[in-house]
Scaffold this motif. Structure first.
Motif, PDB file in Angstrom:
ATOM      1  N   PRO A  28      -0.842 -11.320  -6.229  1.00  0.00           N
ATOM      2  CA  PRO A  28      -0.268 -10.541  -5.196  1.00  0.00           C
ATOM      3  C   PRO A  28       0.284  -9.248  -4.688  1.00  0.00           C
ATOM      4  O   PRO A  28       1.488  -8.803  -5.888  1.00  0.00           O
ATOM      5  N   GLU A  80       3.974 -12.420   2.111  1.00  0.00           N
ATOM      6  CA  GLU A  80       5.297 -12.802   2.115  1.00  0.00           C
ATOM      7  C   GLU A  80       5.972 -11.403   1.028  1.00  0.00           C
ATOM      8  O   GLU A  80       7.390 -10.271   1.429  1.00  0.00           O
ATOM      9  N   LEU A  81       5.340 -10.912  -0.102  1.00  0.00           N
ATOM     10  CA  LEU A  81       5.706 -10.494  -0.928  1.00  0.00           C
ATOM     11  C   LEU A  81       5.890  -8.251  -0.011  1.00  0.00           C
ATOM     12  O   LEU A  81       6.599  -8.159   0.154  1.00  0.00           O
ATOM     13  N   THR A  82       4.532  -8.518   0.880  1.00  0.00           N
ATOM     14  CA  THR A  82       4.757  -7.439   2.024  1.00  0.00           C
ATOM     15  C   THR A  82       5.760  -7.591   3.301  1.00  0.00           C
ATOM     16  O   THR A  82       6.613  -6.197   3.642  1.00  0.00           O
ATOM     17  N   ARG A 122      -5.540 -14.998  -1.343  1.00  0.00           N
ATOM     18  CA  ARG A 122      -3.265 -15.720  -1.824  1.00  0.00           C
ATOM     19  C   ARG A 122      -2.942 -14.421  -0.921  1.00  0.00           C
ATOM     20  O   ARG A 122      -1.727 -13.954  -0.864  1.00  0.00           O
ATOM     21  N   VAL A 144      -7.328  -8.290  -3.942  1.00  0.00           N
ATOM     22  CA  VAL A 144      -6.772  -9.385  -3.677  1.00  0.00           C
ATOM     23  C   VAL A 144      -6.742 -10.739  -4.181  1.00  0.00           C
ATOM     24  O   VAL A 144      -5.795 -11.537  -4.913  1.00  0.00           O
ATOM     25  N   CYS A 204      -0.072  -6.173   5.927  1.00  0.00           N
ATOM     26  CA  CYS A 204      -0.721  -7.231   6.095  1.00  0.00           C
ATOM     27  C   CYS A 204       0.238  -8.577   6.733  1.00  0.00           C
ATOM     28  O   CYS A 204       1.104  -8.669   5.889  1.00  0.00           O
ATOM     29  N   THR A 217      -1.140 -15.821   2.314  1.00  0.00           N
ATOM     30  CA  THR A 217       0.386 -16.170   2.651  1.00  0.00           C
ATOM     31  C   THR A 217       0.851 -15.425   1.700  1.00  0.00           C
ATOM     32  O   THR A 217       1.778 -14.711   1.671  1.00  0.00           O
ATOM     33  N   GLU A 218       1.309 -15.254   0.211  1.00  0.00           N
ATOM     34  CA  GLU A 218       1.532 -14.346  -1.588  1.00  0.00           C
ATOM     35  C   GLU A 218       1.727 -12.957  -0.688  1.00  0.00           C
ATOM     36  O   GLU A 218       2.768 -13.143  -0.922  1.00  0.00           O
ATOM     37  N   HIS A 219       0.531 -12.784  -0.097  1.00  0.00           N
ATOM     38  CA  HIS A 219       0.329 -10.840   0.204  1.00  0.00           C
ATOM     39  C   HIS A 219       1.629 -10.977   1.295  1.00  0.00           C
ATOM     40  O   HIS A 219       2.265  -9.611   1.339  1.00  0.00           O
TER      41      HIS A 219
END
Length: 164
Positions: free
Chosen positions: A109, A159-161, A153, A105, A115, A155-157
């Motif tokens: 991301p 958002e991508l999920t 990270r 992680v 998640c 928030t990034e994970h």
């Protein structure tokens, strides 16, 4: 990192103040869903799980089921930045350029099977959860406390999920 292999162990960790009640609720709702005895009152959210539910669940054989056998992996609670390196996801391009190793992680991301932030009843979330299903049963679940979110990270994970 705190590791739990079955619900009875998770409950013991809660009693020893190693994990918070909120994480116990998350594991309890999953295990209640596995119970063949359905005499427990229905639960629609982990936040509604109370001590009556927990005591009922602890008397069921499912409370001793090995998480890995029934859920595809164990429950892990991260305590340090170093623990985050054990939360690996799937990125084939990364693996090709890193001798077949999967990224963790902190590396980049990624999209996860699940998640999310764990909602709280009366406050902002304090925990995030990562799940990657590596087998037909599922996979290990990782809980990350708020003080590690930046390093993980989160928030990034999420958002991508959510966008996948």
């Amino acid at each position: 990192m705190i590791t739990s292999h079955h619900f009875k162990e998770t409950y013991q960790q809660y009693q020893q103040d190693l994990i918070p009640f909120r994480l116990l609720q998350e594991q309890a709702i999953v295990m209640l869903g596995l119970c063949s005895n359905t005499s427990c009152s229905p639960v629609d959210s982990p936040l509604t799980i109370n001590n009556d539910h927990l005591h009922w669940l602890l008397l069921q054989p499912e409370a001793a089921y090995d998480y890995s056998e029934y859920l595809g992996g164990y429950m892990y609670v991260c305590e340090s930045e170093d623990d985050l390196k054990q939360i690996v996801g799937c990125d084939f391009e990364w693996a090709e350029t890193h001798d077949g190793a999967w990224p963790n992680v902190t590396d980049l991301p990624m999209v996860w099977d699940s998640c999310c932030y764990l909602p709280e009843a009366t406050s902002e979330p304090l925990w995030a959860m990562f799940l990657m299903c590596w087998n037909n049963a599922g996979g290990s679940v990782y809980y990350v406390p708020k003080h590690l979110w930046k390093a993980a990270r989160v928030t990034e994970h999420i958002e991508l999920t959510n966008n996948a």
